[in-house]
Each structure stands twice: as structure tokens, then as C-alpha cells.
Design an enzyme around this catalytic site. Sequence first.
Site, short mmCIF file in Angstrom:
data_model
loop_
_atom_site.label_atom_id
_atom_site.label_comp_id
_atom_site.label_asym_id
_atom_site.label_seq_id
_atom_site.Cartn_x
_atom_site.Cartn_y
_atom_site.Cartn_z
CE LYS A 92 -37.21 0.18 -19.70
NZ LYS A 92 -36.28 -0.55 -19.39
O1 G3P Z 1 -33.60 -0.93 -15.03
C1 G3P Z 1 -33.44 -0.43 -15.53
C2 G3P Z 1 -31.85 -1.28 -16.25
O2 G3P Z 1 -31.81 -2.41 -16.69
C3 G3P Z 1 -30.44 -0.34 -15.70
O3 G3P Z 1 -30.26 -0.97 -14.36
O4 G3P Z 1 -27.85 -1.50 -13.08
O5 G3P Z 1 -27.59 -1.27 -15.40
O6 G3P Z 1 -28.13 0.10 -14.22
P1 G3P Z 1 -28.33 -0.42 -14.23
#
Ligand code: G3P
Length: 300
Positions: A92
Site C-alpha cells: 500500500k
Molecule cells: O479501507 C480503508 C479503511 O481502513 C478506512 O476506513 O472507515 O476509517 O474511513 P474508515
Amino acid sequence: MKIFIDTAELDEIREAISWGIIDGVTTNPSLIKKAVDKRNGKISMEDYIKEIVKTAPGPVSLEVIGQTSEEMIRQGRMLHEKFSSFGEVAIKIPINPSIEEDDRLDFEGLKAIRQLSMEGIQVNVTLIMTPEQALLAAKAGAAYASPFAGRIDDYIRANLGMKRGKDFQKGDYFDYDLLCRAREKKLNEAMENAKSIREIYESRDVNSLVSQGQDNGVYSGVDLIARILRIYRAYGFKTEVIAASIRNPRQVREVAELGVHIATLPFDVLRGMVKHYKTAEGMRRFMDDVVPQYRILFEE
Ligand code: G3P
């Protein structure tokens, strides 16, 4: 559509794999920290990651922590070297590792994506918030591009003055269709008394309304993904889109309707996808109607 699980929790990964619908895993340093902390020092982070890679049925995305292309390339190679003998690994890389206003690091992500991809290492470009960034990720040769749908919904709502935790919760569905209709209505009102098209075009009220509830022409996280898919399809890019930062099952449905290649989902969103009140009610009714003669059919 492939489904990845967005977690570093081995129990969640194993459980979701047992349902037979998981094609890969995405992690980030925060998710890994949380999972390893729970083990109270019983396992090293390196061994824990090995376990995830061994367990996953497909690529496991592991994130670098550098900000210059040199650092990210070195770290990407290291992660790949350390873990790819245990399973499939994708690295990543943030589309833009810059934190400050200072724009000197803006293109370091692209350089790292290009180099690692040329070396045959799969790159998952993370923190994509615009179609333009996704276009650059594909041009640089990324295997995957991860637009963050939920965070764009957060951003649009924040620009409307809505606070997460107060006016909406993290998992709440963002009804951008309703928002578009509300904007349309207000715009029609603002345009009503104008005498010319130019007057409408230049009207402050109209322009302020047009800019509300959107991010530079992107109307929601799902809309962001739709636009990226349109660009990739127009040019036949091989880069696969991973719908990321997904917060609820309805978002999963909407990105699936778009034909997104992959959605990476937190465990609870996956759990939510199988539930419906009427399914449980139907199940209760069937179970109530099982008469002894029917039950006998299943006796060995
Ligand atoms: O896949 C990306 C993720 O880990 C972030 O998710 O819900 O924290 O924006 P969130």
C-alpha cells in the site's frame, strides 16, 4: 466482484474466510497495531503479519510508512521480501504522502508506485479521494486503486456543517440522492426571478448552492467510485478499483451495481450484509411449521 476484508484481526479474517466469500485482506498500520496490542506481547508484529498472510486466500495489502519515494520503495521491497514467501502481498502506497501544505512530497507516491510496479510488486494505492488521483495511480502502473468512499461522504457532510457522532454516525448511509434533490429545489427557487442566463450563472446565491454538498464535482463516495470506473473503462486501464472506507451494506450494494472490481469491508459491514428482518421472520415461521412427519424425513 471480489470481496476483501478490511481488518488485521485474525479471528475476523478466519471467521469470514469460513463463510467462503473472502478473496483478500487489506490492512493498515492502525489496524495491525490494534490487533497486535490485543495479544499482550504474546506474538511479535512480524510473526502476526506472517500469520495473516498465511491465512488469507488472496492478496494481503501491507502499508509503508515513509514519505519519500526512496523510503517507500525500500520499505515496499522489504515488506514484499519478508512476507511474500508466505502468500500473496500487495504494497500500500499513499497517492500523496505529503502531510503539510509543503508540496515537495506531492509526487513521491507516484514515483514509488511506478518503481515497485515495474519490479513486479503489486501496489495498492491508498488514500485516493479524487478521480484525478485515481487516473495518476493507473498511469503509474498500480495493480489496485483504493478510493475512500466513507471519508468523502464524511467530508461532504462536514462541509454542510454536519458533525460525525452528533448529526450522523460513522455507519450511517449517506443519502446523496436526497441531498441532490434538495439542492435542485433550492436552485430552482434561487433562479426563479432571474432575467437572463448570465444572471443565473453569475448569481452568488446560485453559486453558493451549487458548491454545497459536493467536493469539486464529486457528490458522494459512491459517485467518486463511479467516476473512477468510467475513466478506467474509457482507457482500458488494468488497475482494479478497491472500494475502501465502506461503512454500511447499502454502500456495498451501490458499488456492486457500478461493477467495482473489489470492495474491502470491515467485519461488521460483512455481517450486516446477510441480515434482514423479514428473512429472520420467515425463518421463524418455517421452523414453527415443521411438523413431525417432515422432521422424520431427516432421520438417518
Ligand atoms: O479501507 C480503508 C479503511 O481502513 C478506512 O476506513 O472507515 O476509517 O474511513 P474508515
